[in-house]
Write an enzyme that holds these catalytic residues in place. Structure first.
Site, PDB file in Angstrom:
ATOM      1  N   GLU A 154       0.620  -1.181  -0.221  1.00 18.18           N
ATOM      2  CA  GLU A 154       0.045   0.067   0.043  1.00 18.18           C
ATOM      3  C   GLU A 154       0.832   0.964  -0.281  1.00 18.18           C
ATOM      4  O   GLU A 154       0.180   2.724  -0.511  1.00 18.18           O
ATOM      5  CB  GLU A 154      -1.146  -0.206   1.205  1.00 18.18           C
TER       6      GLU A 154
ATOM      7  N   LYS B 204     -13.583   2.492  -2.909  1.00 20.88           N
ATOM      8  CA  LYS B 204     -14.389   2.953  -2.650  1.00 20.88           C
ATOM      9  C   LYS B 204     -15.925   3.859  -2.686  1.00 20.88           C
ATOM     10  O   LYS B 204     -17.116   4.310  -1.983  1.00 20.88           O
ATOM     11  CB  LYS B 204     -13.751   3.810  -1.233  1.00 20.88           C
TER      12      LYS B 204
ATOM     13  N   HIS C 236       7.423 -26.760   0.711  1.00 22.67           N
ATOM     14  CA  HIS C 236       6.277 -27.575  -0.473  1.00 22.67           C
ATOM     15  C   HIS C 236       5.402 -26.949  -0.760  1.00 22.67           C
ATOM     16  O   HIS C 236       4.210 -27.474  -1.353  1.00 22.67           O
ATOM     17  CB  HIS C 236       5.678 -28.443   0.247  1.00 22.67           C
TER      18      HIS C 236
HETATM   19  O1  PA5 Z   1      -2.324   2.066   5.987  1.00 28.38           O
HETATM   20  C1  PA5 Z   1      -4.075   2.767   5.961  1.00 28.38           C
HETATM   21  O2  PA5 Z   1      -3.878   3.792   6.349  1.00 28.38           O
HETATM   22  C2  PA5 Z   1      -5.335   1.657   5.144  1.00 28.38           C
HETATM   23  O3  PA5 Z   1      -5.009   0.419   5.182  1.00 28.38           O
HETATM   24  C3  PA5 Z   1      -6.202   1.735   7.130  1.00 28.38           C
HETATM   25  O4  PA5 Z   1      -5.631   1.072   7.748  1.00 28.38           O
HETATM   26  C4  PA5 Z   1      -7.167   0.625   6.719  1.00 28.38           C
HETATM   27  O5  PA5 Z   1      -8.261   1.192   4.844  1.00 28.38           O
HETATM   28  C5  PA5 Z   1      -8.034   1.528   7.608  1.00 28.38           C
HETATM   29  O6  PA5 Z   1      -8.068   2.447   7.982  1.00 28.38           O
HETATM   30  P1  PA5 Z   1      -8.793   3.009   9.167  1.00 28.38           P
HETATM   31  O7  PA5 Z   1      -7.977   2.772  10.719  1.00 28.38           O
HETATM   32  O8  PA5 Z   1      -8.660   4.325   9.293  1.00 28.38           O
HETATM   33  O9  PA5 Z   1     -10.729   2.331   9.530  1.00 28.38           O
END
Ligand code: PA5
Length: 462
Positions: A291, A431, A317
């Site tokens: 990410e 989203k 494996h």
């Molecule tokens: O790393 C990130 O920003 C995302 O993966 C968030 O952790 C995820 O979308 C969850 O977001 P939030 O903690 O605002 O609910």
């Protein structure tokens, strides 16, 4: 207490067939790394993860809540997703005794079980709720933004179940919100209803938040030594002040992966611990790396290595055939553990059967270590890039050090790739489409874009 890193098998001096990073490439990487290093360490005010290990006020806020609820609950149910769930899961797997949730209260020294709902699959949620006695359950709702759709849906369902189980008036006593200090729906609800909250600092993003109350609070509730966890991370941050690549482990890791990707086409980067407790650390790393680094650049080009989790020896494996003979597009970083609890002596039995006889007298610890070294050597012999991170043992200190190592490496890699490692614009469109279909206000434009998408064609469906 130590971590070491052997990257001989990433280098041209060790790999056959002209494979490997050359000394010139390594030496020349010092300059871009120095730039990346300066850029990251100049941002201590807005990259909050850098100072989490020494943030004692934040640590105390988690410990105070843990002390307040101690002994009152048998189970902790954590609602969250992404960075709000993967860190706590990795901490539980690494630092609690195996099969924690199956142990008796005495075996858990009175500490609660931890259940994490990190998805909105109705079957998992109803199965978890059916198993829990909610009158003895503390619910942690973890969301930095305080409004993530999956976590909010989980919260609504669990809140209703809590109200049914303990009554509306008592439900709030079973809730703790871990969220941004100022903004978001959770913060508003907490203010209105007096729900206990613990802050995630505004400058700490989801996937960099494991050493904030996101990970520290559940860890403290399970009796994990959170001070040692933060001390390990602090030690890694201190080491990372050094700009010399050979003295900066996160820097070396980032540079090696970046060079492997950009100069040698090794775009898939495997993290393969040889230790069951570190299985979920690899999943946590995958989110952090993917990410943070998978990004569209300003010039329209795309970058981003693809992280892949594996577990040794199990995946010998499964995936190792691909690593050995598949496309030469991978690096493998092993995590080896020098000292293991309970080495597991293998008894001498069936000594006359060649397939079993040689095992007697060895230990399982020896077997798993030898298998790791054998796999590393085999990959190197075929010109496959690999490196080994070794930890003395899997404990809180080493886990904190490992997590901070990967967080720092991610920040450096973001600079080396020339992207912002701390945002995630690519997840926005999906989203918005989901909001549009669910009828959330303000998503009218997304609805139009969604409606304008090509419709499924019968000739391409069966
Ligand atoms: O790393 C990130 O920003 C995302 O993966 C968030 O952790 C995820 O979308 C969850 O977001 P939030 O903690 O605002 O609910």
């Amino acid at each position: 207490m130590a971590l070491s890193f052997d990257f001989t098998n990433m280098m041209a001096s060790a790999l056959p067939h002209g494979a490997g990073i050359t000394e010139t490439q390594w030496t020349e990487a010092a300059a871009p790394f120095a730039k990346a290093h300066a850029a990251v360490h100049a941002r201590t005010h807005d990259l909050g993860f850098l100072t989490l290990p020494e943030n004692t006020a934040l640590l105390e806020s988690s410990l105070a809540v843990a002390a307040q609820v101690q002994g009152k609950f048998d189970d902790v149910l954590l609602l969250g997703i992404g960075g709000s769930a993967l860190g706590p899961i990795a901490l539980r797997t690494a630092l609690c005794p195996p099969r924690w949730n199956e142990l008796s209260t005495a075996q858990r020294s009175g500490n609660p079980r931890l259940h994490v709902l990190d998805n909105v699959d109705p079957a998992s949620i109803s199965a978890t709720l059916a198993r829990l006695d909610l009158s003895k359950t503390l619910v942690l709702v973890v969301s930095k933004s305080g409004g993530t759709v999956e976590t909010m849906a989980q919260y609504l369902i669990v809140r209703e179940a809590l109200a049914n189980a303990v009554g509306e008036a008592q439900a709030a006593r079973h809730l703790v919100f871990v969220t941004d200090p100022e903004v978001g729906a959770l913060r508003r609800i907490a203010r209105a209803e007096g729900i206990t909250t613990v802050d995630i600092p505004a400058n700490v993003g989801g996937r960099f938040s494991v050493l904030s109350p996101v990970g520290i609070l559940p860890a403290a509730l399970m009796g994990i030594d959170v001070r040692a966890l933060l001390a390990g991370a602090a030690s890694m941050t201190a080491d990372a002040q050094r700009v010399e690549l050979t003295k900066n482990l996160p820097g070396a890791f980032a540079v090696l992966q970046w060079l492997s990707d950009r100069q040698h086409g090794r775009r898939v980067q495997v993290l393969m611990p040889y230790a069951d407790p570190l299985r979920d650390l690899a999943l946590w790393f995958v989110q952090l790396w993917a990410e943070s680094l998978g990004k569209l650049k300003a010039d329209g080009s795309s970058v981003g290595p693809t992280p892949l989790p594996a577990l040794g020896a199990t995946d010998q494996h499964s995936q190792v055939q691909l690593f050995m003979e598949g496309p030469k597009d991978k690096t493998v970083t092993f995590i080896a553990v020098k000292g293991r609890e309970g080495d597991g002596k293998i008894p001498v039995r069936h000594a006359d059967i060649p397939e079993l006889g040689y095992l007697g007298g060895h230990t399982l610890g020896e077997l798993i270590d030898i298998e790791q070294r054998a796999t590393a050597g085999a990959l190197a012999a075929r010109g496959r890039f690999n490196a080994t991170l070794s930890v003395d043992t899997v404990d809180a200190w080493h886990l904190g050090a490992l997590m901070q190592l990967f967080a720092l490496a991610t920040a450096y890699a973001g600079e080396l790739y020339g992207i912002n490692a701390f945002d995630q614009p690519g997840v926005e469109l999906g989203k918005q489409f989901a909001y549009a279909m669910l009828g959330r206000g303000g998503s009218e434009r997304a609805r139009e874009e969604w409606d304008a998408l090509p419709k499924p064609e019968s000739r391409w469906a069966m």
